[in-house]
Motif scaffolding. Sequence first.
Motif, PDB file in Angstrom:
ATOM      1  N   HIS A 113       0.844  -1.200   0.000  1.00 13.83           N
ATOM      2  CA  HIS A 113       0.000   0.000   0.000  1.00 13.83           C
ATOM      3  C   HIS A 113       0.878   1.248   0.000  1.00 13.83           C
ATOM      4  CE1 HIS A 113      -3.263   2.756   0.901  1.00 13.83           C
ATOM      5  NE2 HIS A 113      -2.566   3.216   1.921  1.00 13.83           N
ATOM      6  N   VAL A 114       0.598   2.157  -0.925  1.00 13.15           N
ATOM      7  CA  VAL A 114       1.406   3.361  -1.109  1.00 13.15           C
ATOM      8  C   VAL A 114       0.505   4.599  -1.086  1.00 13.15           C
ATOM      9  CG1 VAL A 114       3.049   4.552  -2.630  1.00 13.15           C
ATOM     10  CG2 VAL A 114       3.003   2.043  -2.551  1.00 13.15           C
ATOM     11  N   GLN A 115       0.987   5.651  -0.475  1.00 14.45           N
ATOM     12  CA  GLN A 115       0.312   6.946  -0.492  1.00 14.45           C
ATOM     13  C   GLN A 115       1.250   7.985  -1.090  1.00 14.45           C
ATOM     14  OE1 GLN A 115      -0.779   7.900   3.532  1.00 14.45           O
ATOM     15  NE2 GLN A 115      -2.410   6.366   3.614  1.00 14.45           N
ATOM     16  N   VAL A 116       0.677   8.905  -1.857  1.00 12.45           N
ATOM     17  CA  VAL A 116       1.436  10.008  -2.426  1.00 12.45           C
ATOM     18  C   VAL A 116       0.783  11.317  -1.980  1.00 12.45           C
ATOM     19  CG1 VAL A 116       2.309  11.085  -4.532  1.00 12.45           C
ATOM     20  CG2 VAL A 116       2.026   8.591  -4.429  1.00 12.45           C
ATOM     21  N   HIS A 117       1.590  12.214  -1.454  1.00 10.43           N
ATOM     22  CA  HIS A 117       1.122  13.500  -0.954  1.00 10.43           C
ATOM     23  C   HIS A 117       1.854  14.621  -1.679  1.00 10.43           C
ATOM     24  CE1 HIS A 117      -0.706  11.731   2.808  1.00 10.43           C
ATOM     25  NE2 HIS A 117       0.173  10.785   2.510  1.00 10.43           N
ATOM     26  N   GLY A 118       1.220  15.793  -1.780  1.00  7.95           N
ATOM     27  CA  GLY A 118       1.885  16.977  -2.295  1.00  7.95           C
ATOM     28  C   GLY A 118       1.783  17.150  -3.792  1.00  7.95           C
ATOM     29  N   PRO A 119       2.362  18.235  -4.300  1.00  3.83           N
ATOM     30  CA  PRO A 119       2.289  18.548  -5.734  1.00  3.83           C
ATOM     31  C   PRO A 119       2.947  17.487  -6.602  1.00  3.83           C
ATOM     32  CG  PRO A 119       3.070  20.436  -4.441  1.00  3.83           C
ATOM     33  CD  PRO A 119       3.092  19.261  -3.540  1.00  3.83           C
ATOM     34  N   GLU A 120       2.337  17.180  -7.715  1.00  2.44           N
ATOM     35  CA  GLU A 120       2.753  16.063  -8.561  1.00  2.44           C
ATOM     36  C   GLU A 120       4.171  16.220  -9.107  1.00  2.44           C
ATOM     37  OE1 GLU A 120       2.644  12.402 -10.137  1.00  2.44           O
ATOM     38  OE2 GLU A 120       1.112  13.287  -8.846  1.00  2.44           O
ATOM     39  N   HIS A 121       4.574  17.434  -9.450  1.00  2.00           N
ATOM     40  CA  HIS A 121       5.880  17.619 -10.094  1.00  2.00           C
ATOM     41  C   HIS A 121       6.922  18.248  -9.169  1.00  2.00           C
ATOM     42  CE1 HIS A 121       4.186  16.298 -13.846  1.00  2.00           C
ATOM     43  NE2 HIS A 121       3.197  17.162 -13.719  1.00  2.00           N
ATOM     44  N   ALA A 122       6.662  18.228  -7.871  1.00  2.00           N
ATOM     45  CA  ALA A 122       7.607  18.778  -6.899  1.00  2.00           C
ATOM     46  C   ALA A 122       8.750  17.788  -6.646  1.00  2.00           C
ATOM     47  CB  ALA A 122       6.875  19.088  -5.603  1.00  2.00           C
ATOM     48  N   PRO A 123       9.847  18.234  -6.038  1.00  2.17           N
ATOM     49  CA  PRO A 123      10.927  17.311  -5.684  1.00  2.17           C
ATOM     50  C   PRO A 123      10.399  16.164  -4.825  1.00  2.17           C
ATOM     51  CG  PRO A 123      11.622  19.578  -5.374  1.00  2.17           C
ATOM     52  CD  PRO A 123      10.160  19.630  -5.671  1.00  2.17           C
ATOM     53  N   ALA A 124      10.902  14.967  -5.068  1.00  2.00           N
ATOM     54  CA  ALA A 124      10.331  13.766  -4.455  1.00  2.00           C
ATOM     55  C   ALA A 124      11.094  13.322  -3.210  1.00  2.00           C
ATOM     56  CB  ALA A 124      10.299  12.631  -5.471  1.00  2.00           C
ATOM     57  N   VAL A 125      10.323  12.845  -2.236  1.00  2.00           N
ATOM     58  CA  VAL A 125      10.851  12.269  -1.004  1.00  2.00           C
ATOM     59  C   VAL A 125      10.128  10.943  -0.781  1.00  2.00           C
ATOM     60  CG1 VAL A 125      10.966  12.509   1.507  1.00  2.00           C
ATOM     61  CG2 VAL A 125      11.387  14.501   0.043  1.00  2.00           C
ATOM     62  N   VAL A 126      10.876   9.898  -0.448  1.00  2.00           N
ATOM     63  CA  VAL A 126      10.293   8.588  -0.174  1.00  2.00           C
ATOM     64  C   VAL A 126      10.639   8.202   1.265  1.00  2.00           C
ATOM     65  CG1 VAL A 126      10.215   6.145  -0.849  1.00  2.00           C
ATOM     66  CG2 VAL A 126      10.538   7.922  -2.594  1.00  2.00           C
ATOM     67  N   LEU A 127       9.610   7.835   2.046  1.00  2.00           N
ATOM     68  CA  LEU A 127       9.789   7.562   3.466  1.00  2.00           C
ATOM     69  C   LEU A 127       9.451   6.104   3.773  1.00  2.00           C
ATOM     70  CD1 LEU A 127       7.985  10.762   4.860  1.00  2.00           C
ATOM     71  CD2 LEU A 127      10.408  10.477   4.279  1.00  2.00           C
ATOM     72  N   ALA A 128      10.379   5.395   4.415  1.00  2.00           N
ATOM     73  CA  ALA A 128      10.201   3.988   4.769  1.00  2.00           C
ATOM     74  C   ALA A 128      10.171   3.857   6.294  1.00  2.00           C
ATOM     75  CB  ALA A 128      11.328   3.135   4.180  1.00  2.00           C
ATOM     76  N   HIS A 129       9.070   3.341   6.825  1.00  2.00           N
ATOM     77  CA  HIS A 129       8.906   3.242   8.277  1.00  2.00           C
ATOM     78  C   HIS A 129       9.563   1.992   8.842  1.00  2.00           C
ATOM     79  CE1 HIS A 129       5.998  -0.066   8.343  1.00  2.00           C
ATOM     80  NE2 HIS A 129       5.380   0.501   7.320  1.00  2.00           N
ATOM     81  N   GLY A 130       9.539   1.890  10.158  1.00  2.00           N
ATOM     82  CA  GLY A 130      10.211   0.804  10.846  1.00  2.00           C
ATOM     83  C   GLY A 130       9.300  -0.319  11.302  1.00  2.00           C
ATOM     84  N   TRP A 131       9.902  -1.229  12.042  1.00  2.00           N
ATOM     85  CA  TRP A 131       9.241  -2.423  12.575  1.00  2.00           C
ATOM     86  C   TRP A 131       8.012  -2.042  13.396  1.00  2.00           C
ATOM     87  CZ3 TRP A 131      10.746  -4.665  17.811  1.00  2.00           C
ATOM     88  CH2 TRP A 131      10.099  -5.898  18.048  1.00  2.00           C
TER      89      TRP A 131
ATOM     90  N   HIS B 250       6.866  19.439  -1.623  1.00  2.00           N
ATOM     91  CA  HIS B 250       7.509  18.218  -2.089  1.00  2.00           C
ATOM     92  C   HIS B 250       6.440  17.183  -2.420  1.00  2.00           C
ATOM     93  CE1 HIS B 250      10.804  20.134   0.093  1.00  2.00           C
ATOM     94  NE2 HIS B 250      11.651  19.336  -0.522  1.00  2.00           N
ATOM     95  N   ARG B 251       6.786  16.246  -3.301  1.00  2.00           N
ATOM     96  CA  ARG B 251       5.933  15.091  -3.509  1.00  2.00           C
ATOM     97  C   ARG B 251       6.449  14.009  -2.568  1.00  2.00           C
ATOM     98  NH1 ARG B 251       7.202  14.027  -8.061  1.00  2.00           N
ATOM     99  NH2 ARG B 251       7.779  11.854  -8.373  1.00  2.00           N
ATOM    100  N   VAL B 252       5.625  13.635  -1.612  1.00  2.00           N
ATOM    101  CA  VAL B 252       6.041  12.718  -0.555  1.00  2.00           C
ATOM    102  C   VAL B 252       5.378  11.364  -0.757  1.00  2.00           C
ATOM    103  CG1 VAL B 252       6.231  12.361   1.924  1.00  2.00           C
ATOM    104  CG2 VAL B 252       6.248  14.691   1.008  1.00  2.00           C
ATOM    105  N   VAL B 253       6.199  10.337  -0.881  1.00  2.00           N
ATOM    106  CA  VAL B 253       5.727   8.967  -1.053  1.00  2.00           C
ATOM    107  C   VAL B 253       5.966   8.206   0.247  1.00  2.00           C
ATOM    108  CG1 VAL B 253       6.024   6.811  -2.344  1.00  2.00           C
ATOM    109  CG2 VAL B 253       6.272   9.018  -3.516  1.00  2.00           C
ATOM    110  N   VAL B 254       4.905   7.639   0.805  1.00  2.00           N
ATOM    111  CA  VAL B 254       5.030   6.787   1.986  1.00  2.00           C
ATOM    112  C   VAL B 254       4.373   5.455   1.676  1.00  2.00           C
ATOM    113  CG1 VAL B 254       5.224   8.561   3.771  1.00  2.00           C
ATOM    114  CG2 VAL B 254       2.968   7.900   2.952  1.00  2.00           C
ATOM    115  N   TYR B 255       4.902   4.389   2.249  1.00  2.00           N
ATOM    116  CA  TYR B 255       4.317   3.071   2.001  1.00  2.00           C
ATOM    117  C   TYR B 255       4.392   2.221   3.253  1.00  2.00           C
ATOM    118  CZ  TYR B 255       9.036   1.004   1.541  1.00  2.00           C
ATOM    119  OH  TYR B 255      10.315   0.553   1.771  1.00  2.00           O
ATOM    120  N   ASP B 256       3.455   1.268   3.344  1.00  2.00           N
ATOM    121  CA  ASP B 256       3.432   0.323   4.454  1.00  2.00           C
ATOM    122  C   ASP B 256       4.300  -0.882   4.108  1.00  2.00           C
ATOM    123  OD1 ASP B 256       1.605   1.564   6.285  1.00  2.00           O
ATOM    124  OD2 ASP B 256      -0.041   1.055   4.948  1.00  2.00           O
ATOM    125  N   GLN B 257       5.289  -1.150   4.952  1.00  2.00           N
ATOM    126  CA  GLN B 257       6.075  -2.367   4.770  1.00  2.00           C
ATOM    127  C   GLN B 257       5.134  -3.579   4.771  1.00  2.00           C
ATOM    128  OE1 GLN B 257       9.351  -2.217   4.252  1.00  2.00           O
ATOM    129  NE2 GLN B 257      10.332  -0.719   5.579  1.00  2.00           N
TER     130      GLN B 257
END
Length: 314
Positions: free
Chosen positions: A32-50, A68-75
């Motif tokens: 499962h992935v979520q994308v936040h922020g403006p579509e063409h902004a600089p991208a950041v990808v965040l990976a959570h922990g245990w 920024h375009r922020v991508v977060v996902y559930d491990q």
Amino acid sequence: MSRLLHVAAGPYAPPVPARELTVTAADGARIHVQVHGPEHAPAVVLAHGWACSTAFWAAQVRALAVDHRVVVYDQRGHGRSPANPACGTEALADDLEAVLTATLAPGERAVIAGHSMGGMTVMAAATRPAVREHAAAVLLCSTGSSRLVAASTVVPLGEGRVRTWLTRRILGSRAPLGPVTPLARRILKYGTMGPGSAPHMVDACARIVHACPRRVRHAWSEVLDLLDLDQGIGELTMPVEVVVGTADRLTPPVHARSLAAALPNCVGLTELPGLGHMTPVEAPELVTGKIRALAATYISEARSERAVHAEESA
């Protein structure tokens, strides 16, 4: 006694994403992935922990998604990503690679930030083509590459076989965590946060951790127990910054110092006095600022290099 998956209000309540998608990893696992922020902004990808979820990054998402375009996902097995029989560092690498490929354009560079098992994910994926292609810079928060159980100070004894034995049984417990009660908050705060952590920070983390299915929590505890990613550190050739709390009991500063010494291009080691393992929650502005600074420096640099190469090819 609430079983909410996360807090519903305040700075740690997850914002509504601009879009959501399901990514399929190499072995068929659905992420499962979520994308936040403006579509063409600089991208950041965040990976959570245990035992966490995308909700763990709520403070960073809120602040960064402004520009920024922020991508977060559930491990896998966490949050809204279904559990999968495959548990291991290669599976973590598969999932990150699938997320990067699905959410970033060919050649697009991003800052990848990983907390705890999320940082281990980045180390495990260091040689993957998608990481090589897309990682402009990396932030490793409160993480380590090996000897996690032996170095943990959750059990207040000197390092040795007795402490390791007790720590392994505590972290690998199959017992359900139950509802979020005052006692549960105190236990979680002791194990994962600094003594000065505010009640709303503790509550936010407790709700996220208690929402993790116990079978998933146990399965991944076994992976962390046997973790050995020391060889992957040298493969992280992009700029990498490291952050740790001095009161971190799960991944004490010895891990961060070892990482900083072994990384080919470490651009900073920050030790935060009195903070525990949950640094993105305990020091949200500082962690967000680190990500923002890495993006400003290295994504802009990558874009300039691409522009030069395009002109030379024209």
